[in-house]
Design a protein around this motif. Sequence first.
Motif, mmCIF file in Angstrom:
data_model
loop_
_atom_site.group_PDB
_atom_site.id
_atom_site.type_symbol
_atom_site.label_atom_id
_atom_site.label_comp_id
_atom_site.label_asym_id
_atom_site.label_seq_id
_atom_site.Cartn_x
_atom_site.Cartn_y
_atom_site.Cartn_z
ATOM 1 N N GLY A 57 0.823 -1.211 0.000
ATOM 2 C CA GLY A 57 0.000 0.000 0.000
ATOM 3 C C GLY A 57 0.855 1.259 0.000
ATOM 4 O O GLY A 57 0.569 2.219 -0.719
ATOM 5 N N PHE A 58 1.931 1.233 0.794
ATOM 6 C CA PHE A 58 2.841 2.379 0.870
ATOM 7 C C PHE A 58 3.487 2.635 -0.489
ATOM 8 O O PHE A 58 3.566 3.770 -0.954
ATOM 9 C CB PHE A 58 3.895 2.113 1.941
ATOM 10 C CG PHE A 58 4.907 3.202 2.104
ATOM 11 C CD1 PHE A 58 4.535 4.448 2.593
ATOM 12 C CD2 PHE A 58 6.233 2.985 1.780
ATOM 13 C CE1 PHE A 58 5.475 5.462 2.755
ATOM 14 C CE2 PHE A 58 7.174 3.994 1.943
ATOM 15 C CZ PHE A 58 6.796 5.228 2.426
ATOM 16 N N LYS A 59 3.915 1.563 -1.147
ATOM 17 C CA LYS A 59 4.538 1.702 -2.466
ATOM 18 C C LYS A 59 3.539 2.312 -3.455
ATOM 19 O O LYS A 59 3.889 3.198 -4.233
ATOM 20 C CB LYS A 59 5.036 0.347 -2.970
ATOM 21 C CG LYS A 59 5.786 0.444 -4.274
ATOM 22 C CD LYS A 59 6.352 -0.894 -4.698
ATOM 23 C CE LYS A 59 7.046 -0.781 -6.039
ATOM 24 N NZ LYS A 59 7.571 -2.054 -6.508
ATOM 25 N N LYS A 60 2.291 1.865 -3.411
ATOM 26 C CA LYS A 60 1.266 2.415 -4.302
ATOM 27 C C LYS A 60 1.060 3.902 -4.039
ATOM 28 O O LYS A 60 0.920 4.695 -4.970
ATOM 29 C CB LYS A 60 -0.054 1.668 -4.127
ATOM 30 C CG LYS A 60 -0.053 0.299 -4.743
ATOM 31 C CD LYS A 60 -1.379 -0.403 -4.489
ATOM 32 C CE LYS A 60 -1.330 -1.839 -4.958
ATOM 33 N NZ LYS A 60 -2.578 -2.557 -4.634
ATOM 34 N N ILE A 61 1.046 4.282 -2.778
ATOM 35 C CA ILE A 61 0.871 5.692 -2.424
ATOM 36 C C ILE A 61 2.045 6.515 -2.954
ATOM 37 O O ILE A 61 1.852 7.562 -3.572
ATOM 38 C CB ILE A 61 0.713 5.868 -0.901
ATOM 39 C CG1 ILE A 61 -0.640 5.304 -0.456
ATOM 40 C CG2 ILE A 61 0.852 7.332 -0.489
ATOM 41 C CD1 ILE A 61 -0.791 5.154 1.036
ATOM 42 N N LEU A 62 3.257 6.023 -2.725
ATOM 43 C CA LEU A 62 4.435 6.756 -3.210
ATOM 44 C C LEU A 62 4.395 6.909 -4.725
ATOM 45 O O LEU A 62 4.689 7.988 -5.257
ATOM 46 C CB LEU A 62 5.724 6.060 -2.770
ATOM 47 C CG LEU A 62 6.047 6.117 -1.288
ATOM 48 C CD1 LEU A 62 7.310 5.322 -0.991
ATOM 49 C CD2 LEU A 62 6.193 7.550 -0.803
#
Length: 161
Positions: free
Chosen positions: A140-145
């Motif tokens: 999820g963090f990677k998608k946000i970044l």
Amino acid sequence: MANLNNIFNPLFLKNKELKIALELLFFAIKDFDRNISFLLKKLGYNKTHFAVMFLASNNYYLTIKDLLIILDIKKQSLSKIINKLKSDDIIKLKKSKKDKRNKNIYLTKKGIKIEKKITNKQISNIANAYKNAGTDSINGFKKILLNLLSKTSKTILRKKI
């Protein structure tokens, strides 16, 4: 500080939740930078010196023009950074194989060693954060970044993501 255990539905995010995310990003970036600032200062460098080393280490075959765009700094400021790194034998400039009018930036053996030392400290911090977050959070963090990146940054990173 906000309760970080709240789970937000992305369809119903309010300004308050978005401001919390901004606040978290602000402090995360500040602390992330602080983790290496002592080491950089000890070596006589700053964040921009490290940015040049880091980008050169990732085989992007960057030119001065590319760095000006990525770092969003003036040519005079970048020139000082490049000259310092060249005089310290951290980077070298070689004529581009694609366009002989341009020069690509490469790390020297000394530059590789210093860049790895600094980068390993940051990687350790990321690994620790990932370990404490779990797989779903990491993805999820990677998608946000990725969704925060500009088209220019996505183009530069296209081979790596």
